[in-house]
Design a protein around this motif. Structure first.
Motif, PDB file in Angstrom:
ATOM      1  N   UNK A 181       0.838  -1.204   0.000  1.00  0.00           N
ATOM      2  CA  UNK A 181       0.000   0.000   0.000  1.00  0.00           C
ATOM      3  C   UNK A 181       0.871   1.252   0.000  1.00  0.00           C
ATOM      4  N   UNK A 182       0.396   2.348  -0.601  1.00  0.00           N
ATOM      5  CA  UNK A 182       1.183   3.580  -0.597  1.00  0.00           C
ATOM      6  C   UNK A 182       1.350   4.103   0.814  1.00  0.00           C
ATOM      7  N   UNK A 183       2.456   4.767   1.042  1.00  0.00           N
ATOM      8  CA  UNK A 183       2.775   5.307   2.359  1.00  0.00           C
ATOM      9  C   UNK A 183       2.576   6.813   2.330  1.00  0.00           C
ATOM     10  N   UNK A 184       1.893   7.322   3.333  1.00  0.00           N
ATOM     11  CA  UNK A 184       1.717   8.759   3.466  1.00  0.00           C
ATOM     12  C   UNK A 184       2.816   9.283   4.367  1.00  0.00           C
ATOM     13  N   UNK A 185       3.525  10.270   3.890  1.00  0.00           N
ATOM     14  CA  UNK A 185       4.617  10.842   4.656  1.00  0.00           C
ATOM     15  C   UNK A 185       4.215  12.229   5.124  1.00  0.00           C
ATOM     16  N   UNK A 186       4.329  12.455   6.411  1.00  0.00           N
ATOM     17  CA  UNK A 186       4.027  13.747   7.008  1.00  0.00           C
ATOM     18  C   UNK A 186       5.341  14.386   7.412  1.00  0.00           C
ATOM     19  N   UNK A 187       5.572  15.592   6.940  1.00  0.00           N
ATOM     20  CA  UNK A 187       6.806  16.285   7.286  1.00  0.00           C
ATOM     21  C   UNK A 187       6.705  16.852   8.691  1.00  0.00           C
ATOM     22  N   UNK A 188       7.676  16.505   9.538  1.00  0.00           N
ATOM     23  CA  UNK A 188       7.661  17.055  10.894  1.00  0.00           C
ATOM     24  C   UNK A 188       8.091  18.512  10.880  1.00  0.00           C
ATOM     25  N   UNK A 189       7.662  19.222  11.890  1.00  0.00           N
ATOM     26  CA  UNK A 189       8.075  20.619  12.034  1.00  0.00           C
ATOM     27  C   UNK A 189       9.508  20.645  12.547  1.00  0.00           C
ATOM     28  N   UNK A 190      10.304  21.536  12.017  1.00  0.00           N
ATOM     29  CA  UNK A 190      11.666  21.733  12.508  1.00  0.00           C
ATOM     30  C   UNK A 190      11.599  22.600  13.755  1.00  0.00           C
ATOM     31  N   UNK A 191      12.343  22.232  14.741  1.00  0.00           N
ATOM     32  CA  UNK A 191      12.380  22.997  15.975  1.00  0.00           C
ATOM     33  C   UNK A 191      13.475  24.044  15.875  1.00  0.00           C
TER      34      UNK A 191
ATOM     35  N   UNK B  28      19.360  31.466  18.437  1.00  0.00           N
ATOM     36  CA  UNK B  28      20.305  31.821  17.390  1.00  0.00           C
ATOM     37  C   UNK B  28      19.801  31.464  16.009  1.00  0.00           C
ATOM     38  N   UNK B  29      18.576  30.909  15.915  1.00  0.00           N
ATOM     39  CA  UNK B  29      17.972  30.627  14.622  1.00  0.00           C
ATOM     40  C   UNK B  29      18.379  29.313  13.979  1.00  0.00           C
ATOM     41  N   UNK B  30      19.208  28.516  14.635  1.00  0.00           N
ATOM     42  CA  UNK B  30      19.616  27.234  14.060  1.00  0.00           C
ATOM     43  C   UNK B  30      18.537  26.191  14.304  1.00  0.00           C
ATOM     44  N   UNK B  31      18.352  25.306  13.341  1.00  0.00           N
ATOM     45  CA  UNK B  31      17.358  24.253  13.532  1.00  0.00           C
ATOM     46  C   UNK B  31      18.002  23.037  14.180  1.00  0.00           C
ATOM     47  N   UNK B  32      17.191  22.263  14.868  1.00  0.00           N
ATOM     48  CA  UNK B  32      17.637  21.071  15.576  1.00  0.00           C
ATOM     49  C   UNK B  32      17.266  19.857  14.746  1.00  0.00           C
ATOM     50  N   UNK B  33      18.153  18.874  14.694  1.00  0.00           N
ATOM     51  CA  UNK B  33      17.886  17.646  13.948  1.00  0.00           C
ATOM     52  C   UNK B  33      16.647  16.955  14.511  1.00  0.00           C
ATOM     53  N   UNK B  34      15.899  16.263  13.664  1.00  0.00           N
ATOM     54  CA  UNK B  34      14.685  15.603  14.137  1.00  0.00           C
ATOM     55  C   UNK B  34      14.993  14.454  15.086  1.00  0.00           C
ATOM     56  N   UNK B  35      14.047  14.166  15.962  1.00  0.00           N
ATOM     57  CA  UNK B  35      14.120  13.006  16.842  1.00  0.00           C
ATOM     58  C   UNK B  35      13.498  11.835  16.090  1.00  0.00           C
TER      59      UNK B  35
ATOM     60  N   UNK C 132       7.932   4.086  11.922  1.00  0.00           N
ATOM     61  CA  UNK C 132       8.945   5.131  11.936  1.00  0.00           C
ATOM     62  C   UNK C 132       8.305   6.397  12.491  1.00  0.00           C
ATOM     63  N   UNK C 133       8.882   6.902  13.593  1.00  0.00           N
ATOM     64  CA  UNK C 133       8.371   8.117  14.224  1.00  0.00           C
ATOM     65  C   UNK C 133       9.444   9.200  14.136  1.00  0.00           C
ATOM     66  N   UNK C 134       9.056  10.362  13.657  1.00  0.00           N
ATOM     67  CA  UNK C 134       9.959  11.506  13.593  1.00  0.00           C
ATOM     68  C   UNK C 134       9.283  12.672  14.294  1.00  0.00           C
ATOM     69  N   UNK C 135       9.971  13.227  15.272  1.00  0.00           N
ATOM     70  CA  UNK C 135       9.452  14.356  16.061  1.00  0.00           C
ATOM     71  C   UNK C 135       8.039  14.112  16.571  1.00  0.00           C
ATOM     72  N   UNK C 136       7.790  12.908  17.052  1.00  0.00           N
ATOM     73  CA  UNK C 136       6.517  12.595  17.685  1.00  0.00           C
ATOM     74  C   UNK C 136       5.409  12.146  16.763  1.00  0.00           C
ATOM     75  N   UNK C 137       5.599  12.216  15.446  1.00  0.00           N
ATOM     76  CA  UNK C 137       4.573  11.794  14.499  1.00  0.00           C
ATOM     77  C   UNK C 137       5.002  10.553  13.733  1.00  0.00           C
ATOM     78  N   UNK C 138       4.081   9.602  13.589  1.00  0.00           N
ATOM     79  CA  UNK C 138       4.379   8.387  12.826  1.00  0.00           C
ATOM     80  C   UNK C 138       4.340   8.728  11.336  1.00  0.00           C
TER      81      UNK C 138
ATOM     82  N   UNK D 101      12.458  12.697   3.040  1.00  0.00           N
ATOM     83  CA  UNK D 101      11.184  13.429   3.022  1.00  0.00           C
ATOM     84  C   UNK D 101      11.094  14.463   4.139  1.00  0.00           C
ATOM     85  N   UNK D 102      11.869  14.269   5.215  1.00  0.00           N
ATOM     86  CA  UNK D 102      11.856  15.248   6.309  1.00  0.00           C
ATOM     87  C   UNK D 102      12.817  16.391   6.069  1.00  0.00           C
TER      88      UNK D 102
END
Length: 85
Positions: free
Chosen positions: A2-12, A16-23, A37-43, A59-60
């Motif tokens: 089945x096709x997989x739906x990918x949701x982009x997590x929000x960058x934290x 200083x304006x730098x982004x943090x790598x996803x969890x 697969x969970x990235x930043x709290x979302x499957x 995709x993230x």
């Protein structure tokens, strides 16, 4: 498959304006071999190998990630066995 739906997590944002790598958490294999697969709290979906995990990472926003980067990365928490399981 089945096709997989990918949701982009929000960058934290960090001071200083730098982004943090996803969890990233890869859960233990299910009976069919797929792992959630969970990235930043979302499957994001289910991975059946490191190639799928690399695709999720791309995709993230980490477009330069490949299978080798997935295996070597300290950003990913593997539950129930590492990338070879």
């Amino acid at each position: 498959m089945a096709p997989v739906t990918v949701r982009r997590p929000e960058r934290r944002a960090q001071a200083g304006g730098m982004s943090v790598a996803p969890s990233v958490v890869i859960y233990r294999p299910a009976e069919d071999g797929g792992r959630r697969v969970r990235v930043d709290g979302g499957i994001l979906g289910r991975a059946f190998g490191v190639q799928d995990v690399a695709r999720f990472m791309q995709e993230t926003g980490l477009q330069d990630w490949d299978e080798l980067e997935v295996v070597r990365s300290g950003l990913i928490e593997w539950r129930g066995g590492g990338p070879g399981v």
